[in-house]
Design a protein around this motif. Structure first.
Motif, mmCIF file in Angstrom:
data_model
loop_
_atom_site.group_PDB
_atom_site.id
_atom_site.type_symbol
_atom_site.label_atom_id
_atom_site.label_comp_id
_atom_site.label_asym_id
_atom_site.label_seq_id
_atom_site.Cartn_x
_atom_site.Cartn_y
_atom_site.Cartn_z
ATOM 1 N N LEU A 65 0.850 -1.191 0.000
ATOM 2 C CA LEU A 65 0.000 0.000 0.000
ATOM 3 C C LEU A 65 0.882 1.236 0.000
ATOM 4 N N VAL A 66 0.660 2.116 -0.978
ATOM 5 C CA VAL A 66 1.394 3.381 -1.053
ATOM 6 C C VAL A 66 0.402 4.535 -1.001
ATOM 7 N N GLY A 67 0.916 5.722 -0.702
ATOM 8 C CA GLY A 67 0.053 6.885 -0.599
ATOM 9 C C GLY A 67 -0.464 7.361 -1.939
ATOM 10 N N THR A 68 0.406 7.287 -2.955
ATOM 11 C CA THR A 68 0.043 7.744 -4.297
ATOM 12 C C THR A 68 1.024 7.136 -5.282
ATOM 13 N N PHE A 69 0.625 7.049 -6.543
ATOM 14 C CA PHE A 69 1.537 6.575 -7.581
ATOM 15 C C PHE A 69 2.329 7.732 -8.188
ATOM 16 N N ASP A 70 2.032 8.941 -7.787
ATOM 17 C CA ASP A 70 2.636 10.135 -8.359
ATOM 18 C C ASP A 70 3.896 10.526 -7.589
ATOM 19 N N GLY A 71 4.811 11.207 -8.275
ATOM 20 C CA GLY A 71 5.963 11.789 -7.609
ATOM 21 C C GLY A 71 7.157 10.853 -7.515
ATOM 22 N N PRO A 72 8.303 11.400 -7.090
ATOM 23 C CA PRO A 72 9.561 10.643 -7.087
ATOM 24 C C PRO A 72 9.812 9.841 -5.812
ATOM 25 N N TYR A 73 8.889 9.846 -4.865
ATOM 26 C CA TYR A 73 9.108 9.146 -3.597
ATOM 27 C C TYR A 73 8.684 7.678 -3.673
ATOM 28 N N PHE A 74 7.442 7.419 -4.087
ATOM 29 C CA PHE A 74 6.929 6.060 -4.038
ATOM 30 C C PHE A 74 7.446 5.178 -5.172
ATOM 31 N N GLY A 75 7.798 5.783 -6.298
ATOM 32 C CA GLY A 75 8.310 4.994 -7.416
ATOM 33 C C GLY A 75 9.517 4.143 -7.034
ATOM 34 N N PRO A 76 10.579 4.739 -6.484
ATOM 35 C CA PRO A 76 11.732 3.931 -6.070
ATOM 36 C C PRO A 76 11.388 2.909 -4.993
ATOM 37 N N LEU A 77 10.484 3.258 -4.078
ATOM 38 C CA LEU A 77 10.079 2.296 -3.050
ATOM 39 C C LEU A 77 9.462 1.058 -3.697
ATOM 40 N N MET A 78 8.518 1.271 -4.611
ATOM 41 C CA MET A 78 7.863 0.151 -5.274
ATOM 42 C C MET A 78 8.858 -0.674 -6.079
ATOM 43 N N HIS A 79 9.744 0.009 -6.787
ATOM 44 C CA HIS A 79 10.728 -0.679 -7.634
ATOM 45 C C HIS A 79 11.611 -1.611 -6.816
ATOM 46 N N HIS A 80 12.146 -1.112 -5.712
ATOM 47 C CA HIS A 80 13.113 -1.905 -4.954
ATOM 48 C C HIS A 80 12.443 -3.002 -4.124
ATOM 49 N N VAL A 81 11.222 -2.765 -3.638
ATOM 50 C CA VAL A 81 10.493 -3.839 -2.967
ATOM 51 C C VAL A 81 10.214 -4.963 -3.956
ATOM 52 N N GLU A 82 9.720 -4.612 -5.140
ATOM 53 C CA GLU A 82 9.408 -5.621 -6.153
ATOM 54 C C GLU A 82 10.646 -6.408 -6.556
ATOM 55 N N LYS A 83 11.767 -5.720 -6.686
ATOM 56 C CA LYS A 83 13.015 -6.380 -7.101
ATOM 57 C C LYS A 83 13.431 -7.451 -6.097
ATOM 58 N N VAL A 84 13.297 -7.147 -4.799
ATOM 59 C CA VAL A 84 13.702 -8.101 -3.763
ATOM 60 C C VAL A 84 12.757 -9.298 -3.704
ATOM 61 N N VAL A 85 11.444 -9.044 -3.725
ATOM 62 C CA VAL A 85 10.508 -10.165 -3.556
ATOM 63 C C VAL A 85 10.489 -11.069 -4.778
ATOM 64 N N ARG A 86 10.740 -10.519 -5.959
ATOM 65 C CA ARG A 86 10.770 -11.364 -7.161
ATOM 66 C C ARG A 86 11.923 -12.352 -7.130
ATOM 67 N N GLN A 87 13.001 -11.980 -6.463
ATOM 68 C CA GLN A 87 14.130 -12.898 -6.333
ATOM 69 C C GLN A 87 13.750 -14.154 -5.551
ATOM 70 N N LYS A 88 12.688 -14.063 -4.753
ATOM 71 C CA LYS A 88 12.188 -15.208 -3.992
ATOM 72 C C LYS A 88 10.895 -15.763 -4.601
ATOM 73 N N ASN A 89 10.654 -15.400 -5.882
ATOM 74 C CA ASN A 89 9.503 -15.911 -6.637
ATOM 75 C C ASN A 89 8.148 -15.469 -6.073
ATOM 76 N N TYR A 90 8.104 -14.289 -5.488
ATOM 77 C CA TYR A 90 6.845 -13.685 -5.080
ATOM 78 C C TYR A 90 6.509 -12.563 -6.063
ATOM 79 N N HIS A 91 5.222 -12.342 -6.262
ATOM 80 C CA HIS A 91 4.771 -11.221 -7.089
ATOM 81 C C HIS A 91 4.223 -10.130 -6.172
ATOM 82 N N LEU A 92 4.424 -8.892 -6.575
ATOM 83 C CA LEU A 92 4.001 -7.744 -5.787
ATOM 84 C C LEU A 92 2.712 -7.171 -6.359
ATOM 85 N N ILE A 93 1.705 -7.016 -5.508
ATOM 86 C CA ILE A 93 0.442 -6.380 -5.888
ATOM 87 C C ILE A 93 0.376 -5.029 -5.184
ATOM 88 N N ILE A 94 0.327 -3.959 -5.953
ATOM 89 C CA ILE A 94 0.425 -2.612 -5.395
ATOM 90 C C ILE A 94 -0.891 -1.873 -5.562
#
Length: 332
Positions: A65-94
C-alpha cells in the motif's frame, strides 16, 4: 480449457493427488509426482492461481500500500520492494490509498481479498490501532517510514527528525539566523518530525523559534509557490529557507528567480530527499539524502523473513539521513 480432472485421468491418479502434487505436499509418492507433471506437460495444463492459494494457503503474492503513484518518492520504493521479492519468486500487488483514510482501508481489504501472504505498508492516514489490526490479519507485515512501539521490529523508518536537525544546523553554521521553513502537509508524520528537527537545531544554537518563519506547503507540487511567496512577503528578514522536500525546494528556486534573487548568493536553500534532479538544479541543491532504496530493501527482506520463519534481527530497521552539500548555501 484443460482441467485438473483431465490431468488426473492421463496420469491415472486421483484429482486430490494432482492437487497435492501441485502444492508441493510431501505425502505424494515420487512416482505419482512424476506422472502428474508428465501429464501436465503433455496437456499444457495451467493451474488456477486462486485455487492453488485456497488449497495451499499461500498465494506467493505480497501486497503493498502506497500513498500515491505520483511523484519521485513512491516509485523507487515500489521498484526496490518488487526487485527483492521477485528474487524469492513472489509477485508484488500494489495499490494506492490516495492519502485518504477510507481509500486506505478499502485498499487493504482489496489486498486481503487477493489472499496476499505478506504486506509492505506505508500510511499516514491509518491510526496506530488500525495498523495493529492489519498486522493481526496479516502477521507478515512491515511498516515503512513510521514507528509503532508494539511492532517495533516490523517498522523500517528513517530518522526524519535528525534530518531536519542537520539541515538546519548546516544553515546555522553558515551564519544564518533568520531561517524560513516550508513544511509538507502537517498531517504527515515525516513532515512533523522534520519540523521538530528544525526546532531542535534552533534551540541547540540559542535561536528563538519564530512561527512567522514557518509555513505549511505540500510534498507534491500543489500550491508551494504560493506558500513560498507568502512566507517571503512577511518581511521577516529571512536569509535562508529549509524546504522539507526537494519538490518544495524546486518551487522556491522558481519564486526566487522570479523575484531576481540568486540562490546560493542572495538567499540559501536546503532541500530534503536528494531526488535525482536535485543535483541538476542551478545551482545544485544542498539537500538531505533519504535512503529510499535501503528502506525498501529492508522492508521487503523483513516480509520474506516473516514468511520463512526467520528472525528479524538481521533487518536494519532504523536508517539515518546524510547531508549532501552542493551550491545552494552561502556562508554569511
Amino acid at each position: 480449457m484443460i482441467t485438473i480432472k483431465e490431468v488426473a485421468e492421463l496420469a491415472n491418479v486421483s484429482q486430490s493427488t494432482v492437487s497435492r502434487a501441485l502444492n508441493g505436499h510431501t505425502s505424494v509418492k515420487e512416482k505419482n509426482r512424476v506422472k502428474v507433471f508428465d501429464a501436465i506437460e503433455k496437456l499444457g495444463y495451467q493451474p488456477n492461481a486462486f485455487a492453488q492459494a485456497l488449497a495451499s494457503n499461500r498465494s506467493h503474492s505480497i501486497g503493498m500500500l502506497v500513498g500515491t503513484f505520483d511523484g519521485p518518492y513512491f516509485g523507487p520504493l515500489m521498484h526496490h520492494v518488487e526487485k527483492v521479492v521477485r528474487q524469492k519468486n513472489y509477485h508484488l500487488i500494489i495499490t494506492s490509498g490516495h492519502e485518504n483514510y477510507d481509500e486506505e482501508q478499502e485498499s487493504i481489504h482489496f489486498l486481503n481479498m487477493k489472499k496476499i501472504d505478506g504486506l509492505v505498508l506505508t500510511s499516514d492516514m491509518l491510526s496506530d490501532a488500525d495498523i495493529l489490526k492489519v498486522v493481526e490479519q496479516t502477521p507478515a507485515t512491515m511498516l515503512m517510514n513510521r514507528y509503532i512501539p508494539e511492532i517495533s521490529d516490523q517498522c523500517v523508518c528513517m530518522d526524519n527528525e535528525w534530518g531536519g536537525y542537520i539541515a538546519t544546523e548546516h544553515l546555522i553554521k553558515a551564519g544564518h539566523r533568520r531561517i524560513g521553513c516550508v513544511t509538507g502537509q502537517l498531517s504527515k508524520i515525516d513532515s512533523r518530525e522534520r519540523l521538530q528537527g528544525y526546532r531542535n537545531a534552533l534551540a541547540k544554537y540559542g535561536i528563538e523559534y519564530d512561527a512567522d518563519l514557518v509555513i505549511e506547503g505540500r510534498f507534491d507540487h500543489d500550491g508551494n509557490d504560493t506558500a513560498i511567496r507568502r512566507l517571503m512577503d512577511r518581511e521577516n528578514g529571512i536569509s535562508a529557507i529549509f524546504c522539507l522536500n526537494d519538490s518544495i525546494a524546486l518551487a522556491a528556486y522558481g519564486v526566487c528567480h522570479a523575484r531576481g534573487l540568486k540562490v546560493g548568493e542572495d538567499i540559501s536553500i536546503v532541500g530534503f530527499d536528494n531526488h535525482t534532479y536535485s543535483q541538476y538544479m542551478s545551482p545544485a541543491l544542498t539537500t538531505i539524502h533519504f535512503p529510499l532504496e535501503d528502506m525498501a530493501v529492508e522492508a521487503a527482506k523483513g516480509v520474506l523473513n516473516l514468511l520463512e520463519g526467520k528472525p528479524l534481527n538481521t533487518i536494519n530497521t532504523r536508517l539515518f539521513p546524510t547531508l549532501m552539500e552542493r551550491g545552494s548555501v552561502k556562508k554569511i
